[in-house]
Enzyme design. Structure first.
Site, short mmCIF file in Angstrom:
data_model
loop_
_atom_site.label_atom_id
_atom_site.label_comp_id
_atom_site.label_asym_id
_atom_site.label_seq_id
_atom_site.Cartn_x
_atom_site.Cartn_y
_atom_site.Cartn_z
N SER A 8 -87.94 24.78 13.90
CA SER A 8 -86.90 24.71 12.88
C SER A 8 -85.55 24.92 13.51
CB SER A 8 -87.15 25.75 11.81
OG SER A 8 -86.87 27.02 12.35
N LYS A 9 -84.53 24.72 12.69
CA LYS A 9 -83.17 24.88 13.18
C LYS A 9 -82.95 26.28 13.76
CE LYS A 9 -78.81 24.09 13.78
NZ LYS A 9 -78.41 23.29 14.92
N ARG A 10 -83.65 27.24 13.18
CA ARG A 10 -83.46 28.61 13.65
C ARG A 10 -83.84 28.79 15.12
NH1 ARG A 10 -86.69 31.18 9.62
NH2 ARG A 10 -86.60 29.09 8.75
#
Ligand code: GLU
Length: 486
Positions: A255-257
């Site tokens: 994910s972007k995280r």
């Protein structure tokens, strides 16, 4: 697999940046179309207005173009089955939804948001998953007419059979059968008149003649409901290929995280675009042979749906970097120069620098394009450096021996004319000088490298740096070195 008149589509929702999972879907979709001489179609699925992000359509266009995934039909170029933006096809979806109602395969639902919220709350309290309780499924035709005439807001829901089973086929997973009792009477047309994704994709895939659907396997569980819709309309079902997620590790989706899950982030981090495509193609697909380096054309040649994996792909940053490095190293000189130049120019604006010589020394050790600015930052300006740079154990150089070496080098350099300032000449005269002095070449070259760069790590050695900087600048820096050591 059916391979005639192949038409595939990439159907992104404009909800933000291009996640590499989406780009991978686009890539496989494109490849399947091209492999079988078919058409690759771009369709924008923008019916979820709440998730719509301004500018996201441009990101989709720019990303696909940058990757060379050029579409044959799409919103900007049109085509025989447009419009290719779902929000411009509203009338079509309404018409098909009403047709389903007439066929008894769908129904009007007038339940208010308050009623639905309450229902969902009760379901949650009982530990049940949220599902519609089919409250409006059996309203009498008169009641429906009365509510419609009164202008009551409504949605249209799919009337899923209450018993029996539905089977659908996926090219990778084979036949999947589910009990109809497990399927929800999902919304097809929302209160704002927009279709849901689940309805629009079926209608549009049919109307656009789509033969192969590649998508993330988060849609796998909805596929039986699509089949029921295809069946109700009497339409052919496309060939489904549901691909696995891209994971950060065994338990977490990328994910972007985690940073760097978006195409644009990789470009920014210095990855070369064809290398990005190459790596993401390998996330979930295995080539037959050992080779893993492919251009888009080669991928199209090699690709085989049956090489797709049924287990999640783990994103491996180390491997991605290695593939990028291999790509950069293998590029023809001019191509590498084109890619490297904007990065060189971030810290090196000098007009007199010998770019071809510079590019030649940068290429063999290039890993990320973003490494370049730091490697060439000594060219415009020689920064203060410590005379410690002149110590080298192996070559037995010290600041004292280096002073001698630089004096000898200065005489050599001054003896070479501007016109003769070539890599061969600079190399040969320096080697001859070392021989004459009875020293190892490094004894002479290491101090030159230090004097020219003021750095411990440089692209290329003394000869290369002299050629990159040119005669005048080389002589000036050697003189500065002599001063410093005197
Ligand atoms: N609009 C959907 C998405 O972006 C497309 C899914 C599909 O390819 O069917 O996830």
């Amino acid at each position: 697999m059916e391979q005639k008149n192949v038409r595939t589509r990439f159907a992104p929702s404009p909800t933000g940046f291009m996640h590499i999972g989406n780009l991978r879907t686009a890539l496989y979709t494109y490849i399947i179309a091209k492999k079988y001489g078919g058409k690759f179609i771009l369709r924008i699925e923008d019916t979820d207005r709440e998730r719509y992000v301004d500018g996201a359509i441009d990101v989709i266009y720019d990303t696909l173009r940058a990757c060379g995934l050029n579409w044959d039909e799409g919103p900007d170029i049109g085509g025989p089955v447009g419009p290719y933006i779902q929000s411009e096809r509203m009338g079509i979806f309404k018409q098909y939804a009403e047709e389903l109602v007439k066929m008894g395969k769908a129904y009007y639902c007038f339940c208010t948001k308050e009623r639905m919220d309450k229902l969902h709350e009760e379901q949650r309290a009982k530990g049940l998953t949220n599902a519609y309780d089919r409250h409006c499924r059996n309203l009498s035709p008169d009641e429906v007419k009365r509510l419609l005439d009164a202008g009551t807001p409504y949605v249209i829901r799919q009337k899923v059979p209450l018993d029996g089973t539905t089977t659908f086929h996926d090219e990778l997973y084979g036949d999947i059968t589910v009990p109809n009792a497990d399927l929800d009477d999902q919304i097809l047309l929302k209160a704002d008149g927009m279709p849901t994704y689940n309805f629009a994709n079926v209608v549009d895939d049919h109307l656009m003649g789509i033969t192969h659907v590649v998508r993330g396997n988060e849609y796998l569980s909805s596929a039986p409901k699509y089949n029921l819709l295809y069946e109700a309309f009497g339409w052919d079902v496309p060939c489904y290929i549901h691909v696995e997620h891209i994971m950060r590790d065994a338990a977490h989706k990328l994910s972007k995280r985690d940073g760097d899950a978006y195409f644009g982030d990789f470009v920014e981090a210095g990855y070369y675009i064809p290398a990005i495509l190459n790596y993401i193609a390998l996330l979930g697909w295995a080539p037959k042979g050992e080779n893993e380096i492919f251009t888009l054309e080669q991928l199209t040649e090699e690709f085989d749906i049956h090489g797709l994996s049924k287990s999640p792909a783990i994103f491996d940053p180390v491997k991605m970097k290695a593939i990028n490095a291999e790509w950069l190293r293998n590029l023809p000189h001019e191509k590498f120069k084109e890619a490297a130049l904007p990065y060189i120019r971030k810290t090196c604006r000098s007009e007199s620098v010998n770019l071809d010589a510079l590019v030649k020394v940068l290429q063999p050790r290039a890993e990320l394009l973003t490494d370049i600015p730091e490697r060439v930052d000594f060219i415009d300006e020689l920064r203060e450096y410590s005379t410690d740079l002149y110590f080298n154990k192996k070559m037995k150089t010290t600041p004292e021996t280096s002073l001698e070496a630089l004096k000898a080098a200065l005489a050599v350099f001054e003896g070479i004319s501007e016109a003769d300032w070539t890599p061969e000449n600079v190399h040969d005269t320096l080697t001859a000088e070392a021989e004459r002095l009875g020293v190892k070449a490094g004894w002479l070259l290491l101090p030159i490298r230090a004097a020219l760069s003021g750095k411990l790590s440089t692209p290329g050695g003394g000869v290369e740096l002299a050629v990159i900087l040119g005669r005048e600048e080389t002589i000036a820096r050697v003189k500065k070195g002599i001063e410093k050591l005197s």
